[in-house]
Design an enzyme around this catalytic site. Structure first.
Site, PDB file in Angstrom:
ATOM      1  N   ILE A   1      49.450  71.481  55.829  1.00  0.00           N
ATOM      2  CA  ILE A   1      48.069  71.584  55.357  1.00  0.00           C
ATOM      3  C   ILE A   1      47.169  70.683  56.194  1.00  0.00           C
ATOM      4  O   ILE A   1      47.369  69.474  56.285  1.00  0.00           O
ATOM      5  CB  ILE A   1      47.964  71.206  53.863  1.00  0.00           C
ATOM      6  CG1 ILE A   1      48.881  72.098  53.025  1.00  0.00           C
ATOM      7  CG2 ILE A   1      46.515  71.287  53.398  1.00  0.00           C
ATOM      8  CD1 ILE A   1      48.628  73.589  53.138  1.00  0.00           C
ATOM      9  N   LYS A   2      46.168  71.291  56.780  1.00  0.00           N
ATOM     10  CA  LYS A   2      45.218  70.587  57.632  1.00  0.00           C
ATOM     11  C   LYS A   2      44.027  70.182  56.774  1.00  0.00           C
ATOM     12  O   LYS A   2      43.421  71.031  56.108  1.00  0.00           O
ATOM     13  CB  LYS A   2      44.796  71.539  58.756  1.00  0.00           C
ATOM     14  CG  LYS A   2      44.153  70.911  59.940  1.00  0.00           C
ATOM     15  CD  LYS A   2      44.021  72.000  61.013  1.00  0.00           C
ATOM     16  CE  LYS A   2      43.340  71.534  62.244  1.00  0.00           C
ATOM     17  NZ  LYS A   2      43.108  72.657  63.181  1.00  0.00           N
ATOM     18  N   VAL A   3      43.725  68.881  56.777  1.00  0.00           N
ATOM     19  CA  VAL A   3      42.602  68.358  55.988  1.00  0.00           C
ATOM     20  C   VAL A   3      41.686  67.542  56.896  1.00  0.00           C
ATOM     21  O   VAL A   3      42.146  66.938  57.863  1.00  0.00           O
ATOM     22  CB  VAL A   3      43.069  67.499  54.791  1.00  0.00           C
ATOM     23  CG1 VAL A   3      43.919  68.304  53.840  1.00  0.00           C
ATOM     24  CG2 VAL A   3      43.828  66.285  55.250  1.00  0.00           C
TER      25      VAL A   3
ATOM     26  N   THR B   1      45.613  76.145  63.499  1.00  0.00           N
ATOM     27  CA  THR B   1      44.544  77.106  63.251  1.00  0.00           C
ATOM     28  C   THR B   1      43.435  76.387  62.493  1.00  0.00           C
ATOM     29  O   THR B   1      43.588  75.238  62.099  1.00  0.00           O
ATOM     30  CB  THR B   1      45.015  78.292  62.387  1.00  0.00           C
ATOM     31  OG1 THR B   1      45.356  77.796  61.090  1.00  0.00           O
ATOM     32  CG2 THR B   1      46.193  79.006  63.001  1.00  0.00           C
TER      33      THR B   1
ATOM     34  N   ALA C   1      47.484  75.058  58.541  1.00  0.00           N
ATOM     35  CA  ALA C   1      46.531  75.921  57.843  1.00  0.00           C
ATOM     36  C   ALA C   1      45.515  75.010  57.158  1.00  0.00           C
ATOM     37  O   ALA C   1      45.879  74.218  56.290  1.00  0.00           O
ATOM     38  CB  ALA C   1      47.252  76.787  56.821  1.00  0.00           C
TER      39      ALA C   1
END
Length: 187
Positions: A80-82, A25, A54
């Protein structure tokens, strides 16, 4: 090859939950659903038993880490998307040291994927469609990413992202990519 759905639409995710291995997402996708971000991520985690990326919205490393910690506690499957930036890489190092899995997004070269893997990224997401849009070959870039990561035995998985059509999925599988994250319409 694993397939993820690239969506925050709960109906789309439910429709393909039987097929997909995870979900990616981003804040824009969640905003379209007009529901609170954390609640949407939690609902997705109840639908699909696999990694759910996310994305943080902060741009500075310290702020990314502060934002990531509570997101990672929503559910054990949250990743965790960075963004692939210097600050994003700094955040990945800290999050990795805390046992928080990360997905480095907006990767446009094998060199960027190498840096992300060296910092401890669990996943890297090369954007094939955007590379194609700029006149390059997104799938050639994926091949380079896979070669570099395999040469050095990094455990980082490659998520082929910005998939625009079924041919991208086939080519990702033929190259040996770990995962393709695909919009509902393409799946």
């Amino acid at each position: 090859m694993k397939l993820y759905i690239d969506s925050a639409n709960l109906d789309e995710i439910r429709d393909l939950a039987w097929l997909v291995d995870g979900v990616t997402t981003n804040p824009s996708l969640v905003a379209r659903e007009k529901a609170p971000f954390e609640e949407t991520i939690a609902q997705i985690c109840r639908i699909v038993d696999g990694p759910v990326s996310a994305e943080v919205m902060s741009l500075e490393a310290d702020a990314m880490v502060r934002e990531a910690r509570p997101l990672s506690r929503i559910h054990p499957n949250v990743v965790i998307k960075v963004p692939m930036t210097e600050d994003g890489l700094k955040a990945v190092r800290v999050l990795r040291s805390e046992g928080i899995r990360t997905n480095v997004t907006l990767v446009f070269s094998a060199n960027q994927a190498l840096l992300a893997a060296k910092c401890g990224a669990s996943f890297v997401s090369p954007f094939v469609g955007r590379v194609d849009d700029s006149g390059g070959s997104g799938m050639d870039m994926v091949g380079e990413v896979l070669e570099v990561l395999q040469n050095y035995g990094f455990p980082t998985e490659v998520i082929v992202a910005s998939v625009r059509h079924p041919r991208h999925v086939f080519e990702a599988a033929a190259l040996g990519a770990d995962i393709a994250t695909v919009p509902h319409a393409v799946l």
